[in-house]
Design a protein around this motif. Sequence first.
Motif, PDB file in Angstrom:
ATOM      1  N   GLU A 152     -26.621   6.225  10.323  1.00 33.58           N
ATOM      2  CA  GLU A 152     -27.363   4.895  10.502  1.00 33.58           C
ATOM      3  C   GLU A 152     -28.383   5.678  10.845  1.00 33.58           C
ATOM      4  O   GLU A 152     -28.586   6.448  11.648  1.00 33.58           O
ATOM      5  CB  GLU A 152     -27.228   4.221  11.078  1.00 33.58           C
ATOM      6  N   PRO A 201     -29.212   1.298   7.627  1.00 33.82           N
ATOM      7  CA  PRO A 201     -28.391   2.124   7.016  1.00 33.82           C
ATOM      8  C   PRO A 201     -28.670   3.235   5.971  1.00 33.82           C
ATOM      9  O   PRO A 201     -30.647   3.492   6.307  1.00 33.82           O
ATOM     10  CB  PRO A 201     -27.930   1.267   6.125  1.00 33.82           C
ATOM     11  N   ARG A 203     -28.052   5.994   2.624  1.00 32.34           N
ATOM     12  CA  ARG A 203     -27.642   6.082   1.427  1.00 32.34           C
ATOM     13  C   ARG A 203     -26.456   6.733   1.205  1.00 32.34           C
ATOM     14  O   ARG A 203     -26.040   7.352   1.644  1.00 32.34           O
ATOM     15  CB  ARG A 203     -28.662   6.770   0.449  1.00 32.34           C
ATOM     16  N   LYS A 204     -26.068   6.054  -0.133  1.00 29.98           N
ATOM     17  CA  LYS A 204     -24.709   6.171  -0.207  1.00 29.98           C
ATOM     18  C   LYS A 204     -24.322   6.657  -1.315  1.00 29.98           C
ATOM     19  O   LYS A 204     -24.895   5.484  -2.494  1.00 29.98           O
ATOM     20  CB  LYS A 204     -23.990   5.449   0.121  1.00 29.98           C
ATOM     21  N   ASP A 222     -18.169   0.145  -1.163  1.00 35.57           N
ATOM     22  CA  ASP A 222     -19.125  -1.002  -0.583  1.00 35.57           C
ATOM     23  C   ASP A 222     -20.126  -0.962  -0.353  1.00 35.57           C
ATOM     24  O   ASP A 222     -21.215  -0.421   0.870  1.00 35.57           O
ATOM     25  CB  ASP A 222     -18.033  -1.197   0.964  1.00 35.57           C
ATOM     26  N   ASP A 223     -21.679  -1.463  -0.643  1.00 39.69           N
ATOM     27  CA  ASP A 223     -22.577  -1.748  -0.787  1.00 39.69           C
ATOM     28  C   ASP A 223     -23.107   0.242  -0.899  1.00 39.69           C
ATOM     29  O   ASP A 223     -24.238   0.655  -1.518  1.00 39.69           O
ATOM     30  CB  ASP A 223     -23.081  -1.969   0.826  1.00 39.69           C
ATOM     31  N   ASP A 225     -25.392   3.189  -2.950  1.00 41.96           N
ATOM     32  CA  ASP A 225     -27.099   2.693  -3.522  1.00 41.96           C
ATOM     33  C   ASP A 225     -26.517   3.604  -5.075  1.00 41.96           C
ATOM     34  O   ASP A 225     -27.157   3.077  -5.830  1.00 41.96           O
ATOM     35  CB  ASP A 225     -27.433   4.208  -2.780  1.00 41.96           C
ATOM     36  N   SER A 257     -19.710  -4.324  -9.596  1.00 42.46           N
ATOM     37  CA  SER A 257     -19.774  -6.103  -8.535  1.00 42.46           C
ATOM     38  C   SER A 257     -19.103  -6.515  -7.253  1.00 42.46           C
ATOM     39  O   SER A 257     -19.820  -6.843  -6.354  1.00 42.46           O
ATOM     40  CB  SER A 257     -19.323  -6.823  -9.762  1.00 42.46           C
ATOM     41  N   ASN A 260     -20.397  -4.593  -4.151  1.00 38.30           N
ATOM     42  CA  ASN A 260     -21.975  -5.046  -4.885  1.00 38.30           C
ATOM     43  C   ASN A 260     -22.741  -3.868  -4.594  1.00 38.30           C
ATOM     44  O   ASN A 260     -23.572  -3.065  -3.647  1.00 38.30           O
ATOM     45  CB  ASN A 260     -22.416  -4.993  -2.749  1.00 38.30           C
ATOM     46  N   ALA A 261     -21.941  -2.610  -5.329  1.00 36.54           N
ATOM     47  CA  ALA A 261     -23.287  -1.482  -5.880  1.00 36.54           C
ATOM     48  C   ALA A 261     -24.770  -2.048  -6.417  1.00 36.54           C
ATOM     49  O   ALA A 261     -24.797  -2.784  -6.835  1.00 36.54           O
ATOM     50  CB  ALA A 261     -22.607  -0.213  -6.237  1.00 36.54           C
ATOM     51  N   LYS A 262     -25.514  -0.946  -6.025  1.00 37.50           N
ATOM     52  CA  LYS A 262     -26.772  -0.525  -6.536  1.00 37.50           C
ATOM     53  C   LYS A 262     -27.388  -0.749  -8.117  1.00 37.50           C
ATOM     54  O   LYS A 262     -27.779  -1.624  -8.269  1.00 37.50           O
ATOM     55  CB  LYS A 262     -27.900  -0.361  -5.519  1.00 37.50           C
ATOM     56  N   PRO A 307     -32.183   2.200   1.664  1.00 42.36           N
ATOM     57  CA  PRO A 307     -32.477   0.710   1.222  1.00 42.36           C
ATOM     58  C   PRO A 307     -33.254   0.362   1.194  1.00 42.36           C
ATOM     59  O   PRO A 307     -33.683   0.985   3.077  1.00 42.36           O
ATOM     60  CB  PRO A 307     -30.950   0.260   1.851  1.00 42.36           C
TER      61      PRO A 307
END
Length: 309
Positions: A152, A201, A203-204, A222-223, A225, A257, A260-262, A307
């Motif tokens: 973070e 946050p 990045r991932k 999860d989430d 990028d 989906s 919740n990937a970007k 993000p």
Amino acid sequence: MSLCVTFLGTSGAVPTTQRNTSSVFVRREGDRFLFDCGEGTQRQMMRFGTGFAVSHIFVTHMHGDHTLGLPGLLQTMDFNEREAPLSIHVPSGKQNAVERLVGATGAKPSFPVRIHGVEGGEVALEAEAYEIRAFETEHDARSVGYALVENERKGRFNRERAEELGVPIGPKFQKLHAGEPVELEGGTVIEPDQVVGDPRPGRKIIYTGDTRPTDTTVDAADDADLLIHDATFASDNADRAGRTGHSTATDAAQIASRANAKRLALVHVSSRYAGHARPIEREAREVFDGKRAFVPDDGDEVDVPYPGD
């Protein structure tokens, strides 16, 4: 702080004239990593200008289209008089196989080569501002995927609010942003949470290697990028994908989906789609929000922003 992905090889097990075997290069500021190293990777690195100064190579599994580039790459590093150590991370139990592969030519690199076994759920590399973690995947060989996860970031500093509270411009700003309270001349104490927002946050990036769709990938991504996922086949070959330990474009899109990937990069594309990967891309986009799903070409670069930035 830059974070950039270069797709060096996006083909399935058989290379084509347009696509090389699996390899992904990641640059995070001064750190450079390679994920898988299929045959011809060193030429792709030269072709697309990444250089050879990688410090860590992360291998998902020992199939040749993910590993046969290792001997040539290490030999080239040796010819270039590399002195810095190189770490190679592989699924636990496969260290000896990598040692034999690296030594297949009978030449030992002049620089240190350290081979580490890693299990799903373990941290393969821990750095000051990020980790690279392994997660379980499901292929027809012992395999793992990898997640580059940044720590973070500090919250945004509200300069206007700090000035309203009487904090003088200068070192006290830095102290507050670093999480330290400061005392003003009149004795008033200003706490960091009065002028610093919530943590933001990092990045991932997720790289699955070859895998069937799995819940562990959803959890790891999860989430994310950028999710780089096996999409070897279109859905008309779903049975073959399942038998061989791979995913379809629809499988990959459903994982993206759920996580919740970007963005979703579809890789390990079968040679049957060599010159026309549009069916793979189109199929994924029907499930995963339009243009956020894409099939990269070899040499494509993707910058990963923070993000919300």
